[in-house]
Every structure is written in structure tokens, then in C-alpha cells.
Design an enzyme around this catalytic site. Structure first.
Site, PDB file in Angstrom:
ATOM      1  N   ASN A  24       8.563  24.102 -25.503  1.00 10.27           N
ATOM      2  CA  ASN A  24       8.384  23.259 -24.278  1.00 10.27           C
ATOM      3  C   ASN A  24       8.071  23.998 -23.178  1.00 10.27           C
ATOM      4  O   ASN A  24       8.870  24.691 -22.452  1.00 10.27           O
ATOM      5  CB  ASN A  24       9.553  22.282 -24.280  1.00 10.27           C
ATOM      6  CG  ASN A  24       9.544  21.451 -22.826  1.00 10.27           C
ATOM      7  OD1 ASN A  24       8.479  21.278 -22.393  1.00 10.27           O
ATOM      8  ND2 ASN A  24      10.776  20.799 -22.568  1.00 10.27           N
ATOM      9  N   LYS A  84       6.895  23.299 -20.196  1.00 11.43           N
ATOM     10  CA  LYS A  84       7.285  22.582 -19.034  1.00 11.43           C
ATOM     11  C   LYS A  84       6.209  22.783 -18.239  1.00 11.43           C
ATOM     12  O   LYS A  84       5.165  22.779 -18.668  1.00 11.43           O
ATOM     13  CB  LYS A  84       8.713  23.288 -18.315  1.00 11.43           C
ATOM     14  CG  LYS A  84       9.829  22.950 -19.602  1.00 11.43           C
ATOM     15  CD  LYS A  84      11.191  23.143 -18.879  1.00 11.43           C
ATOM     16  CE  LYS A  84      12.283  23.054 -20.029  1.00 11.43           C
ATOM     17  NZ  LYS A  84      13.486  23.274 -19.400  1.00 11.43           N
ATOM     18  N   HIS A 125      13.081  13.509 -22.240  1.00 11.64           N
ATOM     19  CA  HIS A 125      13.716  14.928 -21.854  1.00 11.64           C
ATOM     20  C   HIS A 125      14.475  14.933 -20.638  1.00 11.64           C
ATOM     21  O   HIS A 125      14.165  14.084 -19.800  1.00 11.64           O
ATOM     22  CB  HIS A 125      12.299  15.951 -21.817  1.00 11.64           C
ATOM     23  CG  HIS A 125      13.078  17.288 -21.556  1.00 11.64           C
ATOM     24  ND1 HIS A 125      13.626  17.920 -20.488  1.00 11.64           N
ATOM     25  CD2 HIS A 125      13.018  18.379 -22.320  1.00 11.64           C
ATOM     26  CE1 HIS A 125      14.024  18.906 -20.622  1.00 11.64           C
ATOM     27  NE2 HIS A 125      13.730  19.580 -21.865  1.00 11.64           N
ATOM     28  N   GLU A 141      14.815  16.307 -18.215  1.00 10.74           N
ATOM     29  CA  GLU A 141      14.338  16.426 -17.024  1.00 10.74           C
ATOM     30  C   GLU A 141      13.564  15.401 -16.471  1.00 10.74           C
ATOM     31  O   GLU A 141      13.406  15.234 -15.265  1.00 10.74           O
ATOM     32  CB  GLU A 141      13.388  17.960 -17.124  1.00 10.74           C
ATOM     33  CG  GLU A 141      14.305  18.933 -17.069  1.00 10.74           C
ATOM     34  CD  GLU A 141      13.667  20.223 -17.442  1.00 10.74           C
ATOM     35  OE1 GLU A 141      12.563  20.231 -17.897  1.00 10.74           O
ATOM     36  OE2 GLU A 141      14.386  21.319 -17.887  1.00 10.74           O
ATOM     37  N   GLU A 145      20.095  17.906 -26.984  1.00 13.00           N
ATOM     38  CA  GLU A 145      20.001  18.985 -25.831  1.00 13.00           C
ATOM     39  C   GLU A 145      20.881  18.551 -24.893  1.00 13.00           C
ATOM     40  O   GLU A 145      20.750  17.949 -23.820  1.00 13.00           O
ATOM     41  CB  GLU A 145      18.381  19.062 -25.397  1.00 13.00           C
ATOM     42  CG  GLU A 145      17.340  19.399 -26.030  1.00 13.00           C
ATOM     43  CD  GLU A 145      16.185  19.929 -25.296  1.00 13.00           C
ATOM     44  OE1 GLU A 145      15.807  21.029 -25.575  1.00 13.00           O
ATOM     45  OE2 GLU A 145      15.675  19.206 -24.395  1.00 13.00           O
ATOM     46  N   GLY A 183      18.312  25.735 -19.691  1.00 13.35           N
ATOM     47  CA  GLY A 183      17.904  26.644 -18.535  1.00 13.35           C
ATOM     48  C   GLY A 183      18.972  27.285 -18.039  1.00 13.35           C
ATOM     49  O   GLY A 183      18.908  27.955 -17.037  1.00 13.35           O
ATOM     50  N   SER A 203      18.896  26.683 -24.156  1.00 11.27           N
ATOM     51  CA  SER A 203      19.242  28.325 -24.238  1.00 11.27           C
ATOM     52  C   SER A 203      18.991  28.833 -25.383  1.00 11.27           C
ATOM     53  O   SER A 203      19.652  29.789 -25.446  1.00 11.27           O
ATOM     54  CB  SER A 203      20.473  28.612 -23.265  1.00 11.27           C
ATOM     55  OG  SER A 203      20.370  28.226 -21.692  1.00 11.27           O
TER      56      SER A 203
HETATM   57  P1  PGA Z   1      15.586  25.964 -22.446  1.00 12.34           P
HETATM   58  O1  PGA Z   1      15.044  24.674 -22.413  1.00 12.34           O
HETATM   59  O2  PGA Z   1      15.482  26.724 -23.496  1.00 12.34           O
HETATM   60  O3  PGA Z   1      14.926  26.784 -21.343  1.00 12.34           O
HETATM   61  O4  PGA Z   1      17.112  25.884 -22.111  1.00 12.34           O
HETATM   62  C1  PGA Z   1      15.312  23.761 -23.479  1.00 12.34           C
HETATM   63  C2  PGA Z   1      14.648  22.380 -23.378  1.00 12.34           C
HETATM   64  O5  PGA Z   1      14.544  22.004 -22.026  1.00 12.34           O
HETATM   65  O6  PGA Z   1      13.933  21.962 -23.970  1.00 12.34           O
END
Ligand code: PGA
Length: 266
Positions: A16, A18, A108, A110, A181, A187, A226
Site C-alpha cells: 500500500n 498510500k 483502510h 486512514e 490492521e 506506521g 509495521s
Molecule cells: P505500515 O502501514 O506497514 O507502514 O505500518 C500498513 C498499512 O497502512 O497498510
């Protein structure tokens, strides 16, 4: 197949990206992933599907330069609940397929957090995407305060049950993948332990089995938050984790391909 028989389920590793990468950078990254892909999955090519989710504006590049034979799946990071109409700024499920994009990430955290997408919005998107035949990655996961209050399981099950409220059995098939998640792990560098992740995956699988029978229980459930080359093997070894949705580590081809290699058992 028992519910925890991970060997029978397809693994997925999806990057992903983003809101990252200008077009020339996206082209470079997609090319580097494509160039290393066959080598990364060599140990077991048919056991893992690999995908990337660039921004909408770079998806066409990824489509045009994708390796032959559909070896790299292409995902949008979002999709509209409507097919078309007066919905400024939106892109519908069939529009994705029409552009050569295979699928979409839905719900997601976000999108839920920054753009106020509700469980109900996610339900409408999920229904529309599955009905259109889009490969769908449904994201669910709890915030830190919910984890700390030890109500994470009921929180995630409630997200699931709303998300699937309008989905009928006929749309539950290999086009559906679920990604757990935990928001506190996204992140942050703070990964869920293999035990924490696999316990939640088992609960999700059990719920899917109750709601949709063995077809529901047989869906691939990915972990996200992460994921790095250093922790991927430990997560997979815990069982019930069928691959990863990768954010930060997917922005570097070498680290993404390392995770892919691990998922392929290489
Ligand atoms: P990350 O993001 O691996 O940077 O923690 C995962 C995601 O948001 O799908």
C-alpha cells in the site's frame, strides 16, 4: 480442511503505497518490484499472490508496464460505493476494472480516520466492489484505546458484521481478502506480536465461518501494521496469518521483495 489449516489458503502480499511517489518514481518502483518478483516467489510461485496499490494517478503506468500474465496484482487504495453519477472526485468499481486495475483496498483506517468513512460507508463500498467482481481487500482494526481496554475483539467483530451486512453468500469467494490492521501498529514501528495477531485472525475466521460457512472461513486474512522483512517470518509462523498488507516497507523494492520471499517460503 480445518479452520486453521493455513497451507490450503493462498497467501497475499500487497504493498500500500498510500499518498507517495510521483509518476516517475512509481514507474521505477513498480519496475523494480516486477523485475525481482519471479525470483522472490521462486520457492513456491503458486502459493502467493503479490500486489501493489499506487495512487490513482500512477495506476495506469503500473497497468501498462505490469509483467505479463497478471503476476503482479494492481489495486486502487479506495473505491466508490456508486458505479457512476454525480459524485465529484469518486471512481467506481467497474471503472477500475475498465482501466485494467484488479482490485481495491476498502476501509483502510486512514480513510476511516482522516476522511470520516464510517462502518456503514465501508459496508456500501464492500457490497458494490464484490458485486462488480473487483478483488477486494477489506481492512479492519482497532485503535490503541480499544486494545488497552481489552475490547478489541468485539470492536473488530462489530466492524466486520457491519461491513458484511449487505453482502450475500454468492459474493463470498476468492475475490475477497480481509486485512487485520491494528491502528496502533500502522506506521508506528510497533508491530502486533504474532500471538496477538493470530488470536485476532482466528476470531475473524470464526466469525466469517459462522456468517458464511466454510467459504467464509476459508478467506485469506492478512496482517498489516509495521510489517518489515525482520518480523514477517515470525508473524507467518504463528498460524492463521495468510500474508501482509505492507505500508512503509513497500516503498522500497528490496524490502518489499524480502517480505514476498518470506511469504513464498524462500
Ligand atoms: P505500515 O502501514 O506497514 O507502514 O505500518 C500498513 C498499512 O497502512 O497498510
Amino acid at each position: 480442511m480445518t479452520e486453521t489449516d493455513t497451507a490450503a489458503r493462498l497467501r497475499w502480499v500487497i504493498g500500500n503505497w498510500k499518498q507517495n511517489k510521483l509518476r516517475f518514481e512509481a514507474r521505477e518502483l513498480a519496475d523494480a518490484v516486477a523485475a525481482g518478483l519471479m525470483n522472490a516467489i521462486a520457492a513456491n510461485p503458486s502459493s502467493v499472490n503479490v500486489g501493489i496499490a499506487p495512487t490513482f494517478l500512477s495506476l495506469d503506468l503500473a497497468v501498462r508496464h505490469a509483467p505479463p500474465g497478471g503476476a503482479l496484482w494492481l489495486f486502487a487504495q479506495n473505491v466508490a460505493a456508486q458505479e457512476s453519477g454525480a459524485f465529484t472526485g469518486e471512481v467506481g468499481p467497474t471503472m477500475l476494472l475498465d482501466a485494467g486495475v484488479n482490485g481495491a483496498i476498502i476501509g483502510h483506517s486512514e480513510r476511516r480516520g482522516h476522511f470520516r468513512e464510517t462502518d456503514h460507508d465501508v459496508a456500501r463500498k464492500l457490497q458494490a466492489a464484490l458485486a462488480a467482481g473487483v478483488q477486494t481487500v477489506l481492512c479492519i482494526g482497532e485503535p490503541l484505546e480499544i486494545r488497552e481496554s481489552a475490547t478489541h475483539e468485539s470492536y473488530v467483530i462489530s466492524q466486520l458484521s457491519t461491513a458484511f451486512s449487505n453482502v450475500s453468500h454468492e459474493h463470498i469467494n476468492e475475490r475477497l481478502v480481509i486485512a487485520y490492521e491494528p491502528i496502533w501498529a500502522i506506521g508506528t514501528g510497533k508491530v502486533a506480536t504474532p500471538t496477538e495477531a493470530s488470536a485476532m485472525h482466528r476470531s475473524i475466521r470464526a466469525w466469517m465461518g459462522e456468517r458464511f460457512g466454510s467459504t467464509g472461513a476459508g478467506r485469506s486474512i492478512l496482517y498489516g501494521g509495521s510489517v518489515k522483512p525482520a518480523n514477517a517470518a515470525g508473524l507467518l509462523a504463528a498460524g492463521d496469518i495468510d500474508g501482509f498488507l505492507v505500508g512503509g516497507a513497500s516503498l522500497d523494492a528490496a524490502s518489499f521483495l524480502d517480505i514476498v520471499r518470506t511469504a513464498a517460503g524462500g
